[in-house]
Design a protein around this motif. Structure first.
Motif, short mmCIF file in Angstrom:
data_model
loop_
_atom_site.label_atom_id
_atom_site.label_comp_id
_atom_site.label_asym_id
_atom_site.label_seq_id
_atom_site.Cartn_x
_atom_site.Cartn_y
_atom_site.Cartn_z
N HIS A 155 0.92 -1.30 -0.10
CA HIS A 155 -0.28 0.11 -0.08
C HIS A 155 1.21 1.55 0.13
CE1 HIS A 155 -3.63 -1.88 0.44
NE2 HIS A 155 -3.50 -2.73 1.60
N GLU A 156 2.13 0.72 0.69
CA GLU A 156 3.00 2.42 0.66
C GLU A 156 3.22 2.41 -0.50
OE1 GLU A 156 2.63 0.54 4.69
OE2 GLU A 156 2.87 -0.30 2.76
N GLN A 157 3.00 1.69 -0.79
CA GLN A 157 4.13 2.18 -2.99
C GLN A 157 2.96 2.44 -3.72
OE1 GLN A 157 5.33 -2.21 -3.54
NE2 GLN A 157 7.69 -2.02 -2.81
N LEU A 158 1.59 2.35 -3.65
CA LEU A 158 0.81 2.63 -4.17
C LEU A 158 1.37 4.04 -3.53
CD1 LEU A 158 -1.83 0.34 -4.40
CD2 LEU A 158 -0.39 0.69 -6.02
N GLY A 159 1.08 4.77 -2.59
CA GLY A 159 0.78 6.16 -1.60
C GLY A 159 2.03 6.58 -2.11
N ALA A 160 3.17 6.42 -2.58
CA ALA A 160 4.35 7.14 -3.00
C ALA A 160 3.68 7.98 -4.56
CB ALA A 160 5.29 6.03 -3.35
N ILE A 161 3.55 7.22 -5.30
CA ILE A 161 2.42 7.73 -6.43
C ILE A 161 1.81 8.51 -6.04
CG2 ILE A 161 1.20 7.15 -8.64
CD1 ILE A 161 2.60 4.61 -8.35
N ALA A 162 0.66 8.69 -5.37
CA ALA A 162 0.18 9.56 -5.09
C ALA A 162 0.24 10.98 -4.22
CB ALA A 162 -1.49 8.86 -4.17
N VAL A 163 1.23 10.31 -3.22
CA VAL A 163 2.13 11.61 -2.98
C VAL A 163 2.46 12.49 -3.30
CG1 VAL A 163 4.18 12.41 -0.91
CG2 VAL A 163 2.50 10.61 -0.67
N ALA A 164 3.67 12.18 -4.68
CA ALA A 164 4.21 12.45 -5.81
C ALA A 164 3.61 13.55 -6.74
CB ALA A 164 5.20 11.70 -6.56
N CYS A 165 2.41 13.52 -7.18
CA CYS A 165 1.31 14.24 -7.90
C CYS A 165 0.78 14.83 -7.14
CB CYS A 165 0.80 12.67 -8.12
SG CYS A 165 0.66 11.64 -10.32
N PRO A 282 -2.43 2.04 -9.67
CA PRO A 282 -1.96 0.84 -10.13
C PRO A 282 -1.91 1.17 -12.06
CG PRO A 282 -3.96 0.64 -9.36
CD PRO A 282 -3.92 2.03 -8.60
N THR A 283 -2.35 2.48 -11.82
CA THR A 283 -2.27 2.56 -13.89
C THR A 283 -0.61 2.43 -14.10
OG1 THR A 283 -4.60 3.06 -13.57
CG2 THR A 283 -3.08 4.33 -16.05
N VAL A 284 -0.09 3.78 -13.19
CA VAL A 284 1.12 4.14 -13.12
C VAL A 284 1.60 2.86 -13.06
CG1 VAL A 284 2.86 5.97 -12.04
CG2 VAL A 284 0.07 6.28 -12.23
N LEU A 285 1.61 2.28 -11.53
CA LEU A 285 2.99 0.98 -11.70
C LEU A 285 2.89 0.58 -12.87
CD1 LEU A 285 3.89 0.65 -8.76
CD2 LEU A 285 2.50 -0.97 -8.87
N LEU A 286 2.16 0.39 -13.32
CA LEU A 286 1.90 -1.05 -14.04
C LEU A 286 2.65 -0.49 -15.94
CD1 LEU A 286 0.07 -3.08 -13.06
CD2 LEU A 286 -1.25 -3.50 -14.84
N ALA A 287 2.27 1.04 -15.67
CA ALA A 287 2.88 1.76 -17.17
C ALA A 287 4.88 1.98 -17.14
CB ALA A 287 2.69 3.11 -17.30
N GLN A 298 9.09 -5.08 -10.06
CA GLN A 298 9.27 -3.86 -9.65
C GLN A 298 9.17 -2.13 -9.63
OE1 GLN A 298 13.66 -4.77 -10.49
NE2 GLN A 298 13.68 -6.33 -10.54
N GLY A 299 8.02 -2.46 -10.20
CA GLY A 299 7.12 -1.08 -9.57
C GLY A 299 7.32 -0.72 -8.90
N GLY A 300 7.19 -1.32 -7.69
CA GLY A 300 6.74 -0.69 -6.33
C GLY A 300 7.38 -0.09 -5.52
#
Length: 374
Positions: A155-165, A282-287, A298-300
């Motif tokens: 969850h924290e890895q998904l959160g890192a995307i949200a925090v950056a944006c 998760p869209t960002v992670l897979l892209a 290794q996206g996370g």
């Protein structure tokens, strides 16, 4: 075609809650801004590419737009690949220009789901709706769950995307949501559809945007002040509904990116900044994985420790993306790519020479890629 077509100008309305505005009125405003930015007269335009309003389809809307603009285009109409439409239309315009079918194209999008209707985002998807698979977030939640199960994504890895944006959006005076997000705030937010929390999900925003596309040669003739070359583009489409896909953790973004990168003559290591469709984290992670910025699974770990922030390994969505700038589907990412190459972003990456922009539609059904640079 590398560098033969350019984005000559862009325009957009305010982002957010715009009561009383229609998709047509916002399109006209955005187009006027784009033509002014390109310093091109309306009479030079001979093609109008329009993304249909997602929240309210209108028959012959492309002709309605052309009429409102006072144009008689050689090429005109409405396209639909969901959130992948805008980059796809830019590529269609570039190809039409290359083959002499038109000279100056407008590419436009506008919608009002915030103050109009959001039924397109709330509806059930197929027969699985009776089992609770309802609304757009459910499909992305299933994809995220699978990535977590296969690769240990947290969850924290998904959160890192949200925090950056959200950090980048907070620095953008035009953003719909200008509020930074801490990891603690992210983790404390309520579930929307587990494992997606509130801040994993994009905004619902009214707004419109447009760009002007023409050949580099034509831009020089017209005296366009700061055209940005289109170095490459590509598309990929997944023709399975989510429950029927052979895998949930690989997408046709890989095909789209490979096509665009080959046209541009670049690889992932050459990219200075990226604008990647972030309707859900998760869209960002897979892209990121499918584009080759990291290995599959290794996206996370790739997004941890500020890697997506300016100064990190791959600055991402530097105007806030769909999670912070506006929930409108995709054109804002193209516009921010233009700003980065021009050097005019509110969160500018120093010496940005190559920007990759990714659009995605449906539930990771369609994908389109654009490479901008000097």
């Amino acid at each position: 075609m590398r560098g033969k077509a350019v984005i000559a100008g862009f325009g957009h309305t305010a982002h957010g809650k715009l009561p009383g505005r229609t998709p047509l009125s916002m399109t006209v405003e955005a187009v006027a801004g784009a033509l002014a930015d390109a310093q091109v007269e309306k009479d030079a335009v001979d093609a109008v590419f329009v993304k249909y309003p997602t929240s309210g389809f209108q028959t012959m809307f492309g002709q309605t737009v052309a009429e409102a603009l006072g144009l008689q285009p050689r090429i005109g109409g409405v396209w639909d690949q969901g959130g992948a439409t805008n980059i796809s239309m830019i590529s269609f315009a570039a190809m039409a220009i290359e083959h002499g079918q038109c000279e100056v194209a407008l590419v436009t999008t506008a919608d009002n789901p915030r103050t109009g209707t959001r039924q397109a985002y709330e509806r059930g998807w197929g027969d699985d709706a009776v089992y609770g698979w309802f609304g757009t977030p459910a499909g992305y939640a299933m994809i995220a769950q699978r990535h977590m199960a296969e690769y240990g994504t947290t969850h924290e890895q998904l959160g890192a995307i949200a925090v950056a944006c959200r950090k980048h959006g907070a620095a953008n005076p035009a953003a719909h949501l200008r509020k930074p997000l801490t990891m603690d705030e992210y983790m404390d937010a309520a579930w929307v559809v587990e494992p997606l929390r509130r801040d994993d999900c994009c905004l619902i925003s009214d707004g419109g945007a447009a760009v002007v596309v023409m050949s580099a040669e034509r831009a020089a003739q017209l005296g366009v002040p700061d055209p940005v070359p289109i170095l490459g583009f590509g598309q990929g489409q997944t023709s399975y509904e989510v429950p029927l896909r052979p895998t949930l953790t690989e997408t046709q973004a890989a095909i789209s990116a490979r096509t665009a990168f080959a046209m541009a003559g670049i690889g992932p290591a050459d990219v200075d900044v990226a604008q990647i469709y972030d309707c859900f984290t998760p869209t960002v992670l897979l892209a990121l994985e499918d584009y080759g910025f990291c290995r599959k699974g290794q996206g996370g770990s790739f997004v941890e420790d500020g890697a997506l922030e300016v100064g990190g390994a791959l600055p991402l969505n530097t105007s806030g993306g769909l999670l912070s700038e506006t929930g409108m589907p995709g054109m804002q990412l193209v516009i921010e790519g233009v700003r980065q190459i021009r050097g005019t972003s509110t969160t500018q990456v120093p010496d940005a020479g190559i920007c990759v922009v990714a659009n995605q539609g449906g539930i990771m059904h369609t994908h389109s890629t654009l490479v901008l640079g000097r």
